[in-house]
Design an enzyme around this catalytic site. Sequence first.
Site, PDB file in Angstrom:
ATOM      1  N   SER A 188       0.805  -1.223   0.000  1.00 45.39           N
ATOM      2  CA  SER A 188       0.000   0.000   0.000  1.00 45.39           C
ATOM      3  C   SER A 188       0.839   1.275   0.000  1.00 45.39           C
ATOM      4  CB  SER A 188      -0.984   0.020   1.175  1.00 45.39           C
ATOM      5  OG  SER A 188      -0.319   0.257   2.387  1.00 45.39           O
ATOM      6  N   LYS A 204       1.292   4.578   6.898  1.00 43.77           N
ATOM      7  CA  LYS A 204       0.511   5.423   6.001  1.00 43.77           C
ATOM      8  C   LYS A 204       1.046   6.858   6.053  1.00 43.77           C
ATOM      9  CE  LYS A 204      -2.577   2.427   4.716  1.00 43.77           C
ATOM     10  NZ  LYS A 204      -1.642   1.330   4.845  1.00 43.77           N
TER      11      LYS A 204
END
Length: 146
Positions: A67, A104
């Site tokens: 991701s 993230k």
Amino acid sequence: MPKDKLRVEDIWGFEASTKLKIPMFTTRISAGFPSPADDFIDKTLDLNEFLIAHPSATFFVRVEGTSMIDASIHPGDILIVDKAVNPSPGNIVIAVIDGEFTVKRFQKKGKRSFLVAENPDFAPIEIMGDMTVEIWGVVTYVIHKV
């Protein structure tokens, strides 16, 4: 959208007592046209001093998943994470969301906060009031083989 698969695989603490001085050329190396190199080493570099600003607040993590691939964070990479750095919008962070670690980019839009993947296959995670979210630290360096 696929469920986020980038997560922390391992966590290590930092031991500041380890010192390893590596020779360092003071001449900059061209990434374009070749330039003459010096025939001598001018000084040494201790990677701990170069990479670790806050030894007692620094830890390492190994990640798995894709991701954050567009931020050049690949499966198996080791991240250097500093808990002493206050997260700012745009920082890549290690967060714990409802008991699960993730890596993230921290973003804000007005009063709303998000944890955003760097891969278009993954949706942003909006930090909502009913979620338990803790930012563990800011990623300062990524270590991976080329």
